[in-house]
Design an enzyme around this catalytic site. Structure first.
Site, short mmCIF file in Angstrom:
data_model
loop_
_atom_site.label_atom_id
_atom_site.label_comp_id
_atom_site.label_asym_id
_atom_site.label_seq_id
_atom_site.Cartn_x
_atom_site.Cartn_y
_atom_site.Cartn_z
N ASP A 73 7.17 0.87 -5.31
CA ASP A 73 8.12 1.78 -4.67
C ASP A 73 9.18 0.92 -3.97
O ASP A 73 8.90 0.29 -2.95
CB ASP A 73 7.42 2.66 -3.63
CG ASP A 73 6.44 3.65 -4.24
OD1 ASP A 73 6.12 3.52 -5.43
OD2 ASP A 73 5.99 4.55 -3.50
N LYS A 116 12.05 8.92 -4.78
CA LYS A 116 11.16 9.15 -3.63
C LYS A 116 12.01 9.38 -2.40
O LYS A 116 13.01 8.70 -2.18
CB LYS A 116 10.24 7.94 -3.46
CG LYS A 116 9.34 7.99 -2.24
CD LYS A 116 8.45 6.74 -2.18
CE LYS A 116 7.69 6.63 -0.88
NZ LYS A 116 6.87 5.39 -0.82
N LYS A 175 8.75 12.00 -5.72
CA LYS A 175 7.71 11.71 -4.73
C LYS A 175 8.23 12.07 -3.34
O LYS A 175 9.26 11.56 -2.90
CB LYS A 175 7.30 10.25 -4.77
CG LYS A 175 6.22 9.88 -3.74
CD LYS A 175 5.76 8.44 -3.92
CE LYS A 175 4.82 8.00 -2.81
NZ LYS A 175 4.35 6.60 -2.97
#
Length: 225
Positions: A94, A158, A188
């Protein structure tokens, strides 16, 4: 997935997260053991905690972060960090974008930055999620960040690191991100999700993965299988 998933269904889209600076190897081992018991998709830990030698993850994946939490690292540095994490066993990375590039209108540079990390996290075997820090962005910036992530070949967008003073995930941001990527990328939601109702709201808005530290509390509110 339904917008009111069972405990097992919800667990399978959770990245069980521990990113505190004071985290020890013993903390990570305990995190992994609990994730395995709960049936979460992954654990998400800092790069310095890798490799997870001697940790029994079972079917649980290993996620880490890159350029965390500010994103104010060079693209070369982020790519090198991601490459090392992959070498040390990460399945998913990430990365935090350089929001300054976005705010300055340097979308091509932002795309290049993400692409550099994508090259270090080879698809399709490994997943790359792009943290855009949505609470700090305008709607237009959220859309442009998502487009840059898609153009660079990312797998997910995300919402948040959970460390930015502007806040974490919001239903509005998740809806906008989901509409922008149109199912071509995952979404996300992370940051401030601490109960089952909020988790369900994020899923209804379009989230396909959740990054949370309050996993046990969230799952406790879900119906049994």
């Amino acid at each position: 997935m339904t917008t009111q998933p069972t405990r097992a269904e919800l667990a399978r889209i959770i990245d069980h997260t521990l990113l505190s600076p004071e985290t020890t190897a013993a903390d990570v081992a305990a995190l992994a053991a609990r994730a395995k018991d709960l049936g979460t998709w992954s654990i998400c830990v800092s790069p310095a905690m890798l490799p997870l030698d001697g940790v029994d993850l079972g079917q649980v994946h290993t996620c880490t972060v890159c350029g965390f939490p500010s994103g104010k690292h060079t693209a070369t540095t982020k790519a090198a960090e991601a490459a090392e994490s992959v070498r040390l066993g990460a399945d998913e990375v990430d990365m935090v974008i350089n929001i300054g590039l976005l705010r300055a209108g340097l979308d091509e540079d932002l795309t290049a930055e993400i692409a550099a990390v994508r090259a270090a996290v080879p698809a399709p075997a490994l997943l790359l999620k792009v943290i855009i820090e949505s609470a700090a962005l305008t709607d237009d910036e959220i859309v442009r960040a998502c487009r840059a992530a898609e153009a660079a070949g990312a797998d997910f967008v995300k919402t948040s690191t959970g460390f930015h003073p502007a806040g974490g995930a919001s239903v509005h941001a998740v809806e906008l991100m989901a509409a922008t990527v149109g199912g071509r990328l995952g979404v996300k939601a992370s940051g401030g999700i601490r109960d089952y109702a909020t988790a369900c709201a994020m899923i209804e808005a379009g989230a396909t993965r959740l990054g949370v530290s309050a996993t046990e509390k969230i799952l406790a509110g879900a119906p049994e299988d």
